[in-house]
Design an enzyme around this catalytic site. Structure first.
Site, PDB file in Angstrom:
ATOM      1  N   LYS A   1       0.840  -1.199   0.000  1.00  0.00           N
ATOM      2  CA  LYS A   1       0.000   0.000   0.000  1.00  0.00           C
ATOM      3  C   LYS A   1       0.881   1.258   0.000  1.00  0.00           C
ATOM      4  O   LYS A   1       2.097   1.171   0.195  1.00  0.00           O
ATOM      5  CB  LYS A   1      -0.929  -0.055   1.215  1.00  0.00           C
ATOM      6  CG  LYS A   1      -1.924  -1.239   1.155  1.00  0.00           C
ATOM      7  CD  LYS A   1      -2.829  -1.276   2.372  1.00  0.00           C
ATOM      8  CE  LYS A   1      -3.851  -2.405   2.259  1.00  0.00           C
ATOM      9  NZ  LYS A   1      -4.800  -2.406   3.404  1.00  0.00           N
TER      10      LYS A   1
ATOM     11  N   TYR B   1     -12.186  -2.829  -3.541  1.00  0.00           N
ATOM     12  CA  TYR B   1     -12.746  -2.899  -2.191  1.00  0.00           C
ATOM     13  C   TYR B   1     -14.282  -2.821  -2.204  1.00  0.00           C
ATOM     14  O   TYR B   1     -14.881  -2.326  -1.244  1.00  0.00           O
ATOM     15  CB  TYR B   1     -12.160  -1.778  -1.323  1.00  0.00           C
ATOM     16  CG  TYR B   1     -10.768  -2.075  -0.778  1.00  0.00           C
ATOM     17  CD1 TYR B   1     -10.511  -3.268  -0.085  1.00  0.00           C
ATOM     18  CD2 TYR B   1      -9.727  -1.167  -0.911  1.00  0.00           C
ATOM     19  CE1 TYR B   1      -9.244  -3.544   0.432  1.00  0.00           C
ATOM     20  CE2 TYR B   1      -8.450  -1.443  -0.395  1.00  0.00           C
ATOM     21  CZ  TYR B   1      -8.232  -2.632   0.284  1.00  0.00           C
ATOM     22  OH  TYR B   1      -6.981  -2.895   0.809  1.00  0.00           O
TER      23      TYR B   1
ATOM     24  N   ARG C   1       2.523  -6.972   9.104  1.00  0.00           N
ATOM     25  CA  ARG C   1       1.843  -5.901   9.849  1.00  0.00           C
ATOM     26  C   ARG C   1       2.284  -5.890  11.306  1.00  0.00           C
ATOM     27  O   ARG C   1       2.422  -4.830  11.923  1.00  0.00           O
ATOM     28  CB  ARG C   1       0.326  -6.071   9.742  1.00  0.00           C
ATOM     29  CG  ARG C   1      -0.210  -5.773   8.337  1.00  0.00           C
ATOM     30  CD  ARG C   1      -1.615  -6.311   8.190  1.00  0.00           C
ATOM     31  NE  ARG C   1      -2.227  -5.976   6.907  1.00  0.00           N
ATOM     32  CZ  ARG C   1      -3.330  -6.570   6.459  1.00  0.00           C
ATOM     33  NH1 ARG C   1      -3.926  -7.510   7.175  1.00  0.00           N
ATOM     34  NH2 ARG C   1      -3.836  -6.218   5.295  1.00  0.00           N
TER      35      ARG C   1
ATOM     36  N   ASN D   1      -1.948  -0.029   7.267  1.00  0.00           N
ATOM     37  CA  ASN D   1      -1.459  -1.378   7.572  1.00  0.00           C
ATOM     38  C   ASN D   1      -0.598  -2.002   6.477  1.00  0.00           C
ATOM     39  O   ASN D   1      -0.478  -3.224   6.366  1.00  0.00           O
ATOM     40  CB  ASN D   1      -2.609  -2.294   8.016  1.00  0.00           C
ATOM     41  CG  ASN D   1      -3.661  -2.484   6.942  1.00  0.00           C
ATOM     42  OD1 ASN D   1      -3.574  -1.893   5.868  1.00  0.00           O
ATOM     43  ND2 ASN D   1      -4.646  -3.306   7.223  1.00  0.00           N
TER      44      ASN D   1
ATOM     45  N   HIS E   1      -1.739  -5.447   1.364  1.00  0.00           N
ATOM     46  CA  HIS E   1      -3.002  -6.145   1.106  1.00  0.00           C
ATOM     47  C   HIS E   1      -2.719  -7.578   0.675  1.00  0.00           C
ATOM     48  O   HIS E   1      -1.734  -7.829  -0.007  1.00  0.00           O
ATOM     49  CB  HIS E   1      -3.771  -5.447  -0.029  1.00  0.00           C
ATOM     50  CG  HIS E   1      -4.793  -6.322  -0.666  1.00  0.00           C
ATOM     51  ND1 HIS E   1      -6.039  -6.518  -0.128  1.00  0.00           N
ATOM     52  CD2 HIS E   1      -4.734  -7.114  -1.770  1.00  0.00           C
ATOM     53  CE1 HIS E   1      -6.713  -7.383  -0.891  1.00  0.00           C
ATOM     54  NE2 HIS E   1      -5.944  -7.749  -1.887  1.00  0.00           N
TER      55      HIS E   1
ATOM     56  N   GLU F   1      -9.082 -10.345  -8.259  1.00  0.00           N
ATOM     57  CA  GLU F   1      -8.142  -9.231  -8.101  1.00  0.00           C
ATOM     58  C   GLU F   1      -7.023  -9.275  -9.145  1.00  0.00           C
ATOM     59  O   GLU F   1      -6.578  -8.226  -9.632  1.00  0.00           O
ATOM     60  CB  GLU F   1      -7.571  -9.236  -6.674  1.00  0.00           C
ATOM     61  CG  GLU F   1      -8.643  -8.887  -5.636  1.00  0.00           C
ATOM     62  CD  GLU F   1      -8.200  -9.027  -4.193  1.00  0.00           C
ATOM     63  OE1 GLU F   1      -8.971  -8.621  -3.308  1.00  0.00           O
ATOM     64  OE2 GLU F   1      -7.099  -9.554  -3.936  1.00  0.00           O
TER      65      GLU F   1
HETATM   66  P1  GTP Z   1      -6.799  -6.046   2.877  1.00  0.00           P
HETATM   67  O1  GTP Z   1      -5.762  -7.121   2.711  1.00  0.00           O
HETATM   68  O2  GTP Z   1      -6.282  -4.664   2.642  1.00  0.00           O
HETATM   69  O3  GTP Z   1      -8.045  -6.353   2.084  1.00  0.00           O
HETATM   70  O4  GTP Z   1      -7.163  -6.099   4.418  1.00  0.00           O
HETATM   71  P2  GTP Z   1      -8.013  -7.207   5.169  1.00  0.00           P
HETATM   72  O5  GTP Z   1      -8.550  -8.219   4.214  1.00  0.00           O
HETATM   73  O6  GTP Z   1      -7.170  -7.701   6.293  1.00  0.00           O
HETATM   74  O7  GTP Z   1      -9.206  -6.353   5.779  1.00  0.00           O
HETATM   75  P3  GTP Z   1     -10.542  -5.847   5.035  1.00  0.00           P
HETATM   76  O8  GTP Z   1     -10.594  -6.380   3.647  1.00  0.00           O
HETATM   77  O9  GTP Z   1     -11.671  -6.126   5.943  1.00  0.00           O
HETATM   78  O10 GTP Z   1     -10.296  -4.287   5.006  1.00  0.00           O
HETATM   79  C1  GTP Z   1      -9.574  -3.682   3.946  1.00  0.00           C
HETATM   80  C2  GTP Z   1      -8.741  -2.556   4.498  1.00  0.00           C
HETATM   81  O11 GTP Z   1      -9.592  -1.541   4.967  1.00  0.00           O
HETATM   82  C3  GTP Z   1      -7.871  -2.911   5.692  1.00  0.00           C
HETATM   83  O12 GTP Z   1      -6.655  -3.534   5.361  1.00  0.00           O
HETATM   84  C4  GTP Z   1      -7.646  -1.545   6.291  1.00  0.00           C
HETATM   85  O13 GTP Z   1      -6.616  -0.846   5.585  1.00  0.00           O
HETATM   86  C5  GTP Z   1      -8.962  -0.862   6.032  1.00  0.00           C
HETATM   87  N1  GTP Z   1      -9.821  -0.967   7.213  1.00  0.00           N
HETATM   88  C6  GTP Z   1     -10.476  -2.043   7.675  1.00  0.00           C
HETATM   89  N2  GTP Z   1     -11.155  -1.762   8.793  1.00  0.00           N
HETATM   90  C7  GTP Z   1     -10.905  -0.458   9.057  1.00  0.00           C
HETATM   91  C8  GTP Z   1     -11.322   0.436  10.075  1.00  0.00           C
HETATM   92  O14 GTP Z   1     -12.051   0.073  11.005  1.00  0.00           O
HETATM   93  N3  GTP Z   1     -10.856   1.733   9.997  1.00  0.00           N
HETATM   94  C9  GTP Z   1     -10.032   2.145   8.997  1.00  0.00           C
HETATM   95  N4  GTP Z   1      -9.597   3.420   8.977  1.00  0.00           N
HETATM   96  N5  GTP Z   1      -9.624   1.329   8.028  1.00  0.00           N
HETATM   97  C10 GTP Z   1     -10.059   0.050   8.040  1.00  0.00           C
HETATM   98 MG    MG Z   2      -9.545  -7.698   2.462  1.00  0.00          MG
END
Ligand code: GTP
Ligand code: MG
Length: 149
Positions: A9, A49, A102, A112, A115, A126
């Site tokens: 990212k 997303y 992370r 974080n 992805h 994707e």
């Molecule tokens: P990705 O690998 O990036 O898809 O992350 P993930 O699969 O572990 O989590 P998810 O797909 O649920 O969320 C995608 C991204 O949204 C996360 O990696 C975070 O960067 C962001 N995100 C998720 N939850 C929150 C939140 O509560 N607050 C904020 N600011 N960002 C969030």
């Molecule tokens: Mg995700």
């Protein structure tokens, strides 16, 4: 064999973690089959997303992901999706185990670093979005020292 979409990212790029993240996947034994730096459009990110569109943090997430270029890659190998997620660690870095990307390099969920696809079907979707499905096919000579005969 299984493929997963891993993306450094904008914060990971800015903090100089591209090489570190690539090295971890290489050393684990995965095969790199696609790699590109992208400056993504809002439209592409909204597709990437799409499952989070209704979340309150969605606008912040899109702004974060638009804050600079990202590095997308496709890694191939045994259980690549699940293992890739394990290497990334929990979504919220405060809950990510030390030793994960992370867990070693991030503190907040909205910063974080990387992805990883969350399922085999998601990964294929994707790879289609980011690479038009075009990945490289080649034999990795070290493979016989990574996989049992
Ligand atoms: P990705 O690998 O990036 O898809 O992350 P993930 O699969 O572990 O989590 P998810 O797909 O649920 O969320 C995608 C991204 O949204 C996360 O990696 C975070 O960067 C962001 N995100 C998720 N939850 C929150 C939140 O509560 N607050 C904020 N600011 N960002 C969030
Ligand atoms: Mg995700």
């Amino acid at each position: 064999t299984e493929q997963t979409y891993i993306m450094v990212k904008p914060d990971g790029v800015q903090r100089g973690l591209v090489g570190e993240i690539i090295a971890r996947f290489e050393k684990r034994g995965f095969k790199l089959v696609a790699l590109k730096m992208f400056t993504p459009s809002k439209e592409l990110l909204e597709k990437h997303y799409a499952d989070l569109k209704e979340k309150s943090f969605f606008p912040r997430l899109v702004a974060y992901m638009l804050s600079g270029p990202v590095v997308g890659m496709v890694w191939e190998g045994l259980d690549a999706v699940k293992t890739g997620r394990a290497m990334l660690g929990a979504t919220n870095p405060l809950a990510s185990a030390p030793g994960t990307i992370r867990g070693d390099y991030a503190l907040q969920v909205g910063m974080n670093v990387c992805h990883g696809s969350d399922a085999v079907e998601t990964a294929q979707h994707e790879i289609g979005l980011w690479f038009g499905g075009e990945v490289n096919q080649y034999k990795l000579s070290r493979q016989e020292w990574i996989y049992e005969a």
